[in-house]
Design an enzyme around this catalytic site. Structure first.
Site, PDB file in Angstrom:
ATOM      1  N   GLY A  12       0.824  -1.216   0.000  1.00 55.94           N
ATOM      2  CA  GLY A  12       0.000   0.000   0.000  1.00 55.94           C
ATOM      3  C   GLY A  12       0.852   1.257   0.000  1.00 55.94           C
ATOM      4  N   SER A  15      -0.181   5.289  -1.337  1.00 54.68           N
ATOM      5  CA  SER A  15      -1.146   6.240  -0.768  1.00 54.68           C
ATOM      6  C   SER A  15      -0.894   6.451   0.724  1.00 54.68           C
ATOM      7  CB  SER A  15      -2.542   5.638  -0.986  1.00 54.68           C
ATOM      8  OG  SER A  15      -3.514   6.234  -0.191  1.00 54.68           O
ATOM      9  N   GLY A  16      -1.330   7.604   1.245  1.00 55.96           N
ATOM     10  CA  GLY A  16      -1.393   7.843   2.684  1.00 55.96           C
ATOM     11  C   GLY A  16      -0.092   7.578   3.439  1.00 55.96           C
ATOM     12  N   TYR A 166     -12.946  -4.522  11.197  1.00 58.68           N
ATOM     13  CA  TYR A 166     -11.706  -3.733  11.230  1.00 58.68           C
ATOM     14  C   TYR A 166     -10.985  -3.926  12.568  1.00 58.68           C
ATOM     15  CZ  TYR A 166      -8.478   0.189  10.716  1.00 58.68           C
ATOM     16  OH  TYR A 166      -7.332   0.954  10.626  1.00 58.68           O
TER      17      TYR A 166
END
Ligand SMILES: NC(=O)c1ccc[n+]([C@@H]2O[C@H](COP(=O)([O-])OP(=O)(O)OC[C@H]3O[C@@H](n4cnc5c(N)ncnc54)[C@H](OP(=O)(O)O)[C@@H]3O)[C@@H](O)[C@H]2O)c1
Length: 283
Positions: A12, A15-16, A166
């Site tokens: 990942g 992004s971010g 989550y």
């Protein structure tokens, strides 16, 4: 740790928090691979990192953590490209609503945040153990504290709403890290886990009407993404954590995650049941 020439993989990383982590490790001279589900976005991120850091050694591999086949293909591709991995940052994560399952029959949030990283990490262990002193950095969340796992239920979930999935995935990430650290103790590889803080990234996108309350909270309390990436960068590269393994970090400092006795007791069985589900031997 001198990052120059070190092989770093960031999931990942397009992004971010993952993007800033990858960029800062590239800034230190590492050879960085972004493992991402959208290779177009990852290619653009790699180009931006190369431009910002002057480090041209930024590559991309495809990885959809919501697919066991993709995690296996990604491990194969990394194996063909690299002879060892010095740092693996399991950063990618998601928060989905709804009750759907992936093609592997798992809740998408649980698979992306927990089962996928478990499978990928275990498949990469030969490359990780081939490094002189590798580091595995797992990104959890403070939400683990309200997570519940039941190994007898589908996807180990006690409730199938997005929030429960989550929180459960982030609890599983902590237990996985602790068990991984214990099992890797014979090698020089370490594994640690972190909460990055509350950061206003894409994962905070509104999905339900009541998310406006979350939005209001995020607007008031979140830190910027540079601050959010600090603990990942610290665990990936600081000399201060050389040899430290199996620990939980917040704001670049070790914290006791205060896991319940029940959660701690399921660490080994979680490892074994997960291995069965992803199709690996327990040992
Ligand atoms: N932001 C916070 O306040 C916060 C707090 C605690 C923990 N965290 C954790 O921090 C990590 C990074 O999140 P972020 O805040 O930086 O959010 P983000 O900007 O949404 O980044 C999430 C990354 O994960 C990738 N991803 C999502 N599903 C994937 C899949 N199936 N396969 C491969 N990659 C996938 C995304 O790829 P795409 O770009 O293709 O979507 C993106 O690159 C996550 O593990 C998150 O749970 C964040």
């Amino acid at each position: 740790m001198d990052l120059r020439g070190k092989n770093v993989v960031v999931t990942g990383g397009n992004s971010g928090i993952g993007f800033v982590t990858a960029r800062e490790l590239a800034m230190g001279g590492a050879r960085v691979t972004l493992a991402c589900r959208n290779v177009g976005a990852a290619g653009a991120a790699a180009a931006e990192i190369a431009r910002a850091t002057g480090n041209g050694s930024v590559g991309v591999v495809r990885l959809d953590l919501a697919s066991f086949a993709s995690a296996r293909a990604c491990a194969d591709e990394l194996g063909a490209k690299l002879d060892h991995i010095d740092v693996l940052v399991n950063n990618a994560g998601t928060y989905t609503q709804g009750d759907e399952t992936t093609a592997d029959g798992i809740h998408p949030t649980m698979q992306t945040n927990y089962f996928g990283p478990y499978l990928l990490t275990r498949l990469l262990m030969p490359l990780i153990e081939a490094a002189p002193a590798a580091r595995i950095v797992n990104v959890s969340s403070a939400m683990y504290a309200v997570g519940k796992l039941d190994l007898s239920r589908p996807s180990f979930l006690t409730a199938r709403n997005g929030f429960s999935a989550y929180a459960a995935s982030k609890l599983a990430t902590i237990l996985f890290t602790q068990e991984l650290a214990r099992r890797a103790a014979a090698s020089r590889a370490t594994a640690n886990v972190l909460h990055p803080g509350l950061v206003d990234t894409k994962i905070m996108t509104l999905r339900k009407w009541y998310d406006i309350f979350i939005r209001a909270y995020v607007d008031r309390h979140s830190v910027d993404v540079e601050t959010g990436a600090r603990t990942s960068i610290f665990l990936a590269s600081s000399d201060a954590v050389e040899g430290v393994s199996g620990q939980y970090f917040v704001d670049c400092a070790e914290r006791d995650p205060r896991l319940s006795r029940r959660a701690t007791a399921m660490r080994e069985s979680l490892w074994a049941r997960t291995a069965e589900i992803v199709g690996l031997p327990a040992d």
